[in-house]
Design a protein around this motif. Structure first.
Motif, PDB file in Angstrom:
ATOM      1  N   PRO A  49      52.660  92.479  80.431  1.00 17.99           N
ATOM      2  CA  PRO A  49      53.456  91.582  79.587  1.00 17.99           C
ATOM      3  C   PRO A  49      54.931  91.546  79.972  1.00 17.99           C
ATOM      4  CG  PRO A  49      52.776  93.539  78.340  1.00 17.99           C
ATOM      5  CD  PRO A  49      52.017  93.554  79.634  1.00 17.99           C
ATOM      6  N   ALA A  50      55.454  92.664  80.467  1.00 18.31           N
ATOM      7  CA  ALA A  50      56.861  92.698  80.891  1.00 18.31           C
ATOM      8  C   ALA A  50      57.096  91.777  82.075  1.00 18.31           C
ATOM      9  CB  ALA A  50      57.281  94.119  81.230  1.00 18.31           C
ATOM     10  N   ALA A  51      56.218  91.844  83.056  1.00 20.87           N
ATOM     11  CA  ALA A  51      56.357  90.998  84.242  1.00 20.87           C
ATOM     12  C   ALA A  51      56.237  89.524  83.870  1.00 20.87           C
ATOM     13  CB  ALA A  51      55.301  91.370  85.275  1.00 20.87           C
ATOM     14  N   ASP A  52      55.345  89.221  82.948  1.00 17.52           N
ATOM     15  CA  ASP A  52      55.191  87.829  82.504  1.00 17.52           C
ATOM     16  C   ASP A  52      56.423  87.339  81.760  1.00 17.52           C
ATOM     17  OD1 ASP A  52      52.688  87.696  83.628  1.00 17.52           O
ATOM     18  OD2 ASP A  52      51.611  88.102  81.766  1.00 17.52           O
ATOM     19  N   ALA A  53      57.022  88.227  80.942  1.00 21.51           N
ATOM     20  CA  ALA A  53      58.159  87.833  80.104  1.00 21.51           C
ATOM     21  C   ALA A  53      59.479  87.820  80.857  1.00 21.51           C
ATOM     22  CB  ALA A  53      58.267  88.769  78.899  1.00 21.51           C
ATOM     23  N   LEU A  54      59.540  88.484  82.003  1.00 19.82           N
ATOM     24  CA  LEU A  54      60.803  88.590  82.727  1.00 19.82           C
ATOM     25  C   LEU A  54      61.327  87.229  83.174  1.00 19.82           C
ATOM     26  CD1 LEU A  54      63.035  90.344  83.878  1.00 19.82           C
ATOM     27  CD2 LEU A  54      61.598  90.782  85.883  1.00 19.82           C
ATOM     28  N   ALA A  55      60.432  86.300  83.447  1.00 22.10           N
ATOM     29  CA  ALA A  55      60.857  84.952  83.835  1.00 22.10           C
ATOM     30  C   ALA A  55      61.658  84.286  82.715  1.00 22.10           C
ATOM     31  CB  ALA A  55      59.650  84.109  84.201  1.00 22.10           C
ATOM     32  N   GLU A  56      61.423  84.717  81.476  1.00 21.67           N
ATOM     33  CA  GLU A  56      62.165  84.190  80.319  1.00 21.67           C
ATOM     34  C   GLU A  56      63.528  84.858  80.199  1.00 21.67           C
ATOM     35  OE1 GLU A  56      61.843  84.292  75.444  1.00 21.67           O
ATOM     36  OE2 GLU A  56      60.010  84.518  76.635  1.00 21.67           O
ATOM     37  N   SER A  57      63.525  86.194  80.164  1.00 26.29           N
ATOM     38  CA  SER A  57      64.789  86.934  80.085  1.00 26.29           C
ATOM     39  C   SER A  57      64.532  88.430  80.226  1.00 26.29           C
ATOM     40  CB  SER A  57      65.506  86.682  78.746  1.00 26.29           C
ATOM     41  OG  SER A  57      64.804  87.303  77.680  1.00 26.29           O
ATOM     42  N   PHE A  58      65.585  89.173  80.540  1.00 25.86           N
ATOM     43  CA  PHE A  58      65.475  90.623  80.612  1.00 25.86           C
ATOM     44  C   PHE A  58      65.097  91.196  79.250  1.00 25.86           C
ATOM     45  CE2 PHE A  58      68.470  89.905  84.185  1.00 25.86           C
ATOM     46  CZ  PHE A  58      67.746  90.526  85.192  1.00 25.86           C
ATOM     47  N   ASP A  59      65.706  90.660  78.201  1.00 29.21           N
ATOM     48  CA  ASP A  59      65.439  91.176  76.860  1.00 29.21           C
ATOM     49  C   ASP A  59      64.001  90.921  76.444  1.00 29.21           C
ATOM     50  OD1 ASP A  59      66.674  92.585  74.648  1.00 29.21           O
ATOM     51  OD2 ASP A  59      66.343  90.757  73.479  1.00 29.21           O
ATOM     52  N   ALA A  60      63.466  89.755  76.811  1.00 33.51           N
ATOM     53  CA  ALA A  60      62.070  89.445  76.502  1.00 33.51           C
ATOM     54  C   ALA A  60      61.138  90.412  77.206  1.00 33.51           C
ATOM     55  CB  ALA A  60      61.748  88.003  76.895  1.00 33.51           C
ATOM     56  N   ALA A  61      61.483  90.762  78.440  1.00 34.35           N
ATOM     57  CA  ALA A  61      60.672  91.723  79.194  1.00 34.35           C
ATOM     58  C   ALA A  61      60.692  93.090  78.521  1.00 34.35           C
ATOM     59  CB  ALA A  61      61.181  91.827  80.626  1.00 34.35           C
ATOM     60  N   GLU A  75      56.434  96.592  73.058  1.00 36.55           N
ATOM     61  CA  GLU A  75      55.310  96.215  72.198  1.00 36.55           C
ATOM     62  C   GLU A  75      53.980  96.583  72.858  1.00 36.55           C
ATOM     63  OE1 GLU A  75      55.906  92.091  71.386  1.00 36.55           O
ATOM     64  OE2 GLU A  75      57.390  92.472  69.790  1.00 36.55           O
ATOM     65  N   GLY A  76      53.917  96.395  74.180  1.00 33.43           N
ATOM     66  CA  GLY A  76      52.704  96.760  74.903  1.00 33.43           C
ATOM     67  C   GLY A  76      52.416  98.248  74.834  1.00 33.43           C
ATOM     68  N   ALA A  77      53.481  99.057  74.947  1.00 33.95           N
ATOM     69  CA  ALA A  77      53.308 100.506  74.860  1.00 33.95           C
ATOM     70  C   ALA A  77      52.838 100.931  73.470  1.00 33.95           C
ATOM     71  CB  ALA A  77      54.621 101.210  75.214  1.00 33.95           C
ATOM     72  N   LEU A  78      53.454 100.377  72.442  1.00 32.43           N
ATOM     73  CA  LEU A  78      53.056 100.703  71.067  1.00 32.43           C
ATOM     74  C   LEU A  78      51.614 100.302  70.787  1.00 32.43           C
ATOM     75  CD1 LEU A  78      56.265  99.660  69.084  1.00 32.43           C
ATOM     76  CD2 LEU A  78      55.362 101.982  69.352  1.00 32.43           C
ATOM     77  N   ALA A  79      51.201  99.192  71.377  1.00 26.68           N
ATOM     78  CA  ALA A  79      49.850  98.668  71.137  1.00 26.68           C
ATOM     79  C   ALA A  79      48.758  99.528  71.769  1.00 26.68           C
ATOM     80  CB  ALA A  79      49.750  97.236  71.658  1.00 26.68           C
ATOM     81  N   THR A  80      49.140 100.506  72.607  1.00 24.07           N
ATOM     82  CA  THR A  80      48.117 101.378  73.193  1.00 24.07           C
ATOM     83  C   THR A  80      47.613 102.427  72.201  1.00 24.07           C
ATOM     84  OG1 THR A  80      49.750 102.982  74.068  1.00 24.07           O
ATOM     85  CG2 THR A  80      49.102 101.135  75.519  1.00 24.07           C
TER      86      THR A  80
END
Length: 208
Positions: A135-147, A153-158
């Protein structure tokens, strides 16, 4: 545009973050791993920071390639090869350019994540670092903060997931209820990237 100095500062920020969070990473690793994730990464990223101070690679790709190589040679267990592959393949994808755009970094990071998935055989939902990195790699195209947000969120969801890869998978149902240490350290790497971008922006404003 992002130059070699930006990437060196990203690695230094990651080393500092891992230093601060090493004990927590090891605590997360204790119930479902070997209780050494924090100390292993701390040793590895300290070596990365020291090597980059000494070698000072002059392109973004070279910075990440050197960092990845150092992690592979310094960190034991699975973390060294996985993080080393991530950074080396990302660096290789950036090529020899003196500066790269955020979009180019996002695409290179995706390539690095694909390489990690191939090496470890993990997919999203398997309770590994991949749950933060994809999800970080996907969101990085939007912004650093989004990544950063996506990785955290991905880590918490584990936490509620059943581990399907790595040492934690041997525990079966007992892996449920524990946040994955690899996903947590991956989120630290992405958070350090966002912090470096914020610091760069602040410096640019101050210099104007």
């Amino acid at each position: 545009m992002l130059d070699a100095d930006f990437f060196r500062r990203w690695m230094a920020a990651t080393a500092a973050s891992v230093d601060r969070e090493a004990e927590r990473l090891t605590e997360l690793d204790s119930p479902i791993g070997d209780a050494d994730h924090g100390s292993n990464l701390q040793r590895g990223f300290r070596a990365v920071a020291a090597t980059l101070d000494k070698e000072a690679p002059d392109t973004p790709g070279a910075v990440l390639t050197v960092a990845g190589r150092q992690l592979i040679s310094t960190v034991g267990g699975a973390s060294g090869p996985l993080y080393g592959t991530l950074l080396r393949r990302t660096g290789k994808a950036l090529g020899d350019a003196a500066e790269v755009s955020v979009a180019q970094l996002a695409e290179a990071l995706r390539i690095g994540v694909v390489a990690v998935r191939a090496l470890g055989g993990a997919s999203p939902g398997d309770k590994t670092m991949i749950d933060a990195l994809v999800p970080a790699a996907d969101a990085l195209a939007e912004s650093f903060d989004a990544a950063r947000t996506a990785a955290e969120e991905g880590a918490l969801a584990t936490t509620p997931l059943l581990a399907r890869k790595g040492r934690a998978s041997y525990l079966g149902e007992r892996s449920v209820g524990h946040q994955d240490p690899g996903a947590t350290s991956a989120a630290l790497l992405i958070a350090a990237l966002a912090e470096t971008a914020e610091a760069t922006k602040t410096t640019e404003v101050t210099d104007e």
